[in-house]
Design an enzyme around this catalytic site. Sequence first.
Site, PDB file in Angstrom:
ATOM      1  N   ARG A   1      49.417  23.646  41.941  1.00  0.00           N
ATOM      2  CA  ARG A   1      48.738  24.938  42.104  1.00  0.00           C
ATOM      3  C   ARG A   1      49.199  25.637  43.385  1.00  0.00           C
ATOM      4  O   ARG A   1      49.315  26.863  43.434  1.00  0.00           O
ATOM      5  CB  ARG A   1      47.227  24.738  42.112  1.00  0.00           C
ATOM      6  CG  ARG A   1      46.742  24.168  40.766  1.00  0.00           C
ATOM      7  CD  ARG A   1      45.261  24.212  40.648  1.00  0.00           C
ATOM      8  NE  ARG A   1      44.774  25.565  40.821  1.00  0.00           N
ATOM      9  CZ  ARG A   1      43.570  25.870  41.307  1.00  0.00           C
ATOM     10  NH1 ARG A   1      42.745  24.915  41.656  1.00  0.00           N
ATOM     11  NH2 ARG A   1      43.209  27.122  41.441  1.00  0.00           N
TER      12      ARG A   1
ATOM     13  N   ASN B   1      38.414  32.182  44.840  1.00  0.00           N
ATOM     14  CA  ASN B   1      39.811  31.806  44.627  1.00  0.00           C
ATOM     15  C   ASN B   1      40.368  31.063  45.831  1.00  0.00           C
ATOM     16  O   ASN B   1      40.034  31.365  46.977  1.00  0.00           O
ATOM     17  CB  ASN B   1      40.654  33.053  44.346  1.00  0.00           C
ATOM     18  CG  ASN B   1      40.217  33.748  43.068  1.00  0.00           C
ATOM     19  OD1 ASN B   1      39.485  33.163  42.281  1.00  0.00           O
ATOM     20  ND2 ASN B   1      40.649  34.980  42.886  1.00  0.00           N
TER      21      ASN B   1
ATOM     22  N   HIS C   1      35.233  28.606  48.093  1.00  0.00           N
ATOM     23  CA  HIS C   1      35.669  27.355  47.459  1.00  0.00           C
ATOM     24  C   HIS C   1      36.892  26.753  48.142  1.00  0.00           C
ATOM     25  O   HIS C   1      37.573  25.917  47.556  1.00  0.00           O
ATOM     26  CB  HIS C   1      35.956  27.575  45.964  1.00  0.00           C
ATOM     27  CG  HIS C   1      34.711  27.802  45.140  1.00  0.00           C
ATOM     28  ND1 HIS C   1      34.729  28.246  43.841  1.00  0.00           N
ATOM     29  CD2 HIS C   1      33.399  27.621  45.452  1.00  0.00           C
ATOM     30  CE1 HIS C   1      33.479  28.342  43.376  1.00  0.00           C
ATOM     31  NE2 HIS C   1      32.655  27.988  44.337  1.00  0.00           N
TER      32      HIS C   1
ATOM     33  N   CYS D   1      37.510  12.609  59.415  1.00  0.00           N
ATOM     34  CA  CYS D   1      36.981  13.204  60.655  1.00  0.00           C
ATOM     35  C   CYS D   1      36.656  14.689  60.540  1.00  0.00           C
ATOM     36  O   CYS D   1      36.119  15.284  61.466  1.00  0.00           O
ATOM     37  CB  CYS D   1      37.950  12.961  61.821  1.00  0.00           C
ATOM     38  SG  CYS D   1      39.391  14.052  61.822  1.00  0.00           S
TER      39      CYS D   1
ATOM     40  N   CYS E   1      43.131  12.353  63.766  1.00  0.00           N
ATOM     41  CA  CYS E   1      42.639  10.968  63.907  1.00  0.00           C
ATOM     42  C   CYS E   1      43.621   9.942  63.377  1.00  0.00           C
ATOM     43  O   CYS E   1      43.368   8.739  63.462  1.00  0.00           O
ATOM     44  CB  CYS E   1      41.273  10.810  63.227  1.00  0.00           C
ATOM     45  SG  CYS E   1      41.350  10.761  61.410  1.00  0.00           S
TER      46      CYS E   1
ATOM     47  N   LEU F   1      37.161  41.371  32.325  1.00  0.00           N
ATOM     48  CA  LEU F   1      37.828  41.600  31.040  1.00  0.00           C
ATOM     49  C   LEU F   1      36.799  41.669  29.921  1.00  0.00           C
ATOM     50  O   LEU F   1      36.884  42.505  29.023  1.00  0.00           O
ATOM     51  CB  LEU F   1      38.811  40.456  30.786  1.00  0.00           C
ATOM     52  CG  LEU F   1      39.889  40.657  29.753  1.00  0.00           C
ATOM     53  CD1 LEU F   1      40.674  41.924  30.015  1.00  0.00           C
ATOM     54  CD2 LEU F   1      40.805  39.440  29.728  1.00  0.00           C
TER      55      LEU F   1
HETATM   56  P1  OAD Z   1      36.860  31.479  35.119  1.00  0.00           P
HETATM   57  O1  OAD Z   1      38.132  30.968  34.558  1.00  0.00           O
HETATM   58  O2  OAD Z   1      35.622  30.736  34.821  1.00  0.00           O
HETATM   59  O3  OAD Z   1      36.622  32.977  34.633  1.00  0.00           O
HETATM   60  C1  OAD Z   1      37.619  33.946  34.730  1.00  0.00           C
HETATM   61  C2  OAD Z   1      37.018  35.290  34.319  1.00  0.00           C
HETATM   62  O4  OAD Z   1      38.026  36.271  34.506  1.00  0.00           O
HETATM   63  C3  OAD Z   1      36.591  35.367  32.834  1.00  0.00           C
HETATM   64  O5  OAD Z   1      35.302  35.948  32.750  1.00  0.00           O
HETATM   65  C4  OAD Z   1      37.654  36.285  32.200  1.00  0.00           C
HETATM   66  O6  OAD Z   1      37.106  37.099  31.168  1.00  0.00           O
HETATM   67  C5  OAD Z   1      38.080  37.125  33.365  1.00  0.00           C
HETATM   68  N1  OAD Z   1      39.464  37.632  33.288  1.00  0.00           N
HETATM   69  C6  OAD Z   1      40.559  37.033  32.768  1.00  0.00           C
HETATM   70  N2  OAD Z   1      41.645  37.808  32.909  1.00  0.00           N
HETATM   71  C7  OAD Z   1      41.238  38.943  33.525  1.00  0.00           C
HETATM   72  C8  OAD Z   1      41.894  40.146  33.944  1.00  0.00           C
HETATM   73  N3  OAD Z   1      43.205  40.356  33.756  1.00  0.00           N
HETATM   74  N4  OAD Z   1      41.140  41.094  34.559  1.00  0.00           N
HETATM   75  C9  OAD Z   1      39.806  40.917  34.762  1.00  0.00           C
HETATM   76  N5  OAD Z   1      39.139  39.805  34.388  1.00  0.00           N
HETATM   77  C10 OAD Z   1      39.842  38.825  33.778  1.00  0.00           C
HETATM   78  O7  OAD Z   1      37.094  31.638  36.698  1.00  0.00           O
HETATM   79  P2  OAD Z   1      36.015  31.755  37.871  1.00  0.00           P
HETATM   80  O8  OAD Z   1      34.820  32.521  37.427  1.00  0.00           O
HETATM   81  O9  OAD Z   1      36.725  32.203  39.087  1.00  0.00           O
HETATM   82  O10 OAD Z   1      35.903  26.295  41.189  1.00  0.00           O
HETATM   83  O11 OAD Z   1      35.598  30.235  38.068  1.00  0.00           O
HETATM   84  C11 OAD Z   1      34.678  29.901  39.055  1.00  0.00           C
HETATM   85  C12 OAD Z   1      35.008  28.543  39.641  1.00  0.00           C
HETATM   86  O12 OAD Z   1      35.107  27.579  38.589  1.00  0.00           O
HETATM   87  C13 OAD Z   1      36.352  28.462  40.317  1.00  0.00           C
HETATM   88  O13 OAD Z   1      36.314  28.891  41.658  1.00  0.00           O
HETATM   89  C14 OAD Z   1      36.698  27.013  40.232  1.00  0.00           C
HETATM   90  C15 OAD Z   1      36.273  26.749  38.813  1.00  0.00           C
HETATM   91  O14 OAD Z   1      35.883  25.452  38.516  1.00  0.00           O
HETATM   92  C16 OAD Z   1      36.363  25.160  41.744  1.00  0.00           C
HETATM   93  O15 OAD Z   1      37.425  24.657  41.435  1.00  0.00           O
HETATM   94  C17 OAD Z   1      35.449  24.570  42.755  1.00  0.00           C
END
Ligand code: OAD
EC number: 2.3.1.286
Length: 231
Positions: free
Chosen positions: A56, A89, A106, A117, A136, A199
């Site tokens: 990533r 992100n 996050h 540590c 450490c 979206l």
């Molecule tokens: P998700 O993958 O859960 O959701 C992505 C969102 O973006 C969805 O609602 C899509 O409809 C939308 N989407 C996709 N393409 C798009 C575009 N071109 N324009 C606008 N919207 C679009 O991602 P997150 O909500 O960020 O945490 O996920 C939250 C957390 O879950 C992340 O930070 C991560 C994950 O597990 C950790 O890893 C701790």
Amino acid sequence: MEKIVILTGAGISAESGLGTFRDAGGLWEQHRIEDVATPEGFARDPALVQRFYNARRAAAAEARPNAAHEALGRLQRDYPGEVVLVTQNVDALHEAGGARDVLHMHGELASALCAACGHRWPAPMEMQVKEPCPACDRPAGRPDIVWFGEVPYHMDEIMAHLKDCTLFAAIGTSGEVYPAAGFVQIADIAGAHSVELNLEASSVHSNFAEARLGRATEVVPLWVAELLSGH
Ligand code: OAD
């Protein structure tokens, strides 16, 4: 003074080529959360976890900010009130798009954390299984990412901003992960207007006063232009 709090998620970086988590073909279809995004998974198989975040990190290093990141950078620079940017992100595309003071709740791919540590340092592109801590010396280096079961960063500061904001926006986030999915309710209680830019309607869409559905590179620059022109 007007204060806007903006929460972003993986959807804002999708058009920069970084996969989201829960869309079709997303990261959580290819990997199990409990294997790569929990402290228990890291204890079980640190090599797998380091490989996942190394991949990533490499993808994020190739990605360029898109029109949505750039619009938010412009908003932070030119808006007469305060613009607080909170992101789930772990990429650095907001900063690359001109934003400053981004609250990475996050964590960040660019940072390494010593599990022994608590020291933080700039992560190498490829973290090793037994990454030594420069403070450490113990082989306890891990990605500085908030995993499931861990407490997100900057929560006190984020809560304080939500409680006195006048506008709350969530961009490109599914509303599946708390506490971020609950921010809209805190802003609502504070009397803020709320808007979802996504979206498709998120899991928590009914908590927002307004929705702008579409691709981030289209809806975000338009929304920012309206805010900057005072409409
Ligand atoms: P998700 O993958 O859960 O959701 C992505 C969102 O973006 C969805 O609602 C899509 O409809 C939308 N989407 C996709 N393409 C798009 C575009 N071109 N324009 C606008 N919207 C679009 O991602 P997150 O909500 O960020 O945490 O996920 C939250 C957390 O879950 C992340 O930070 C991560 C994950 O597990 C950790 O890893 C701790």
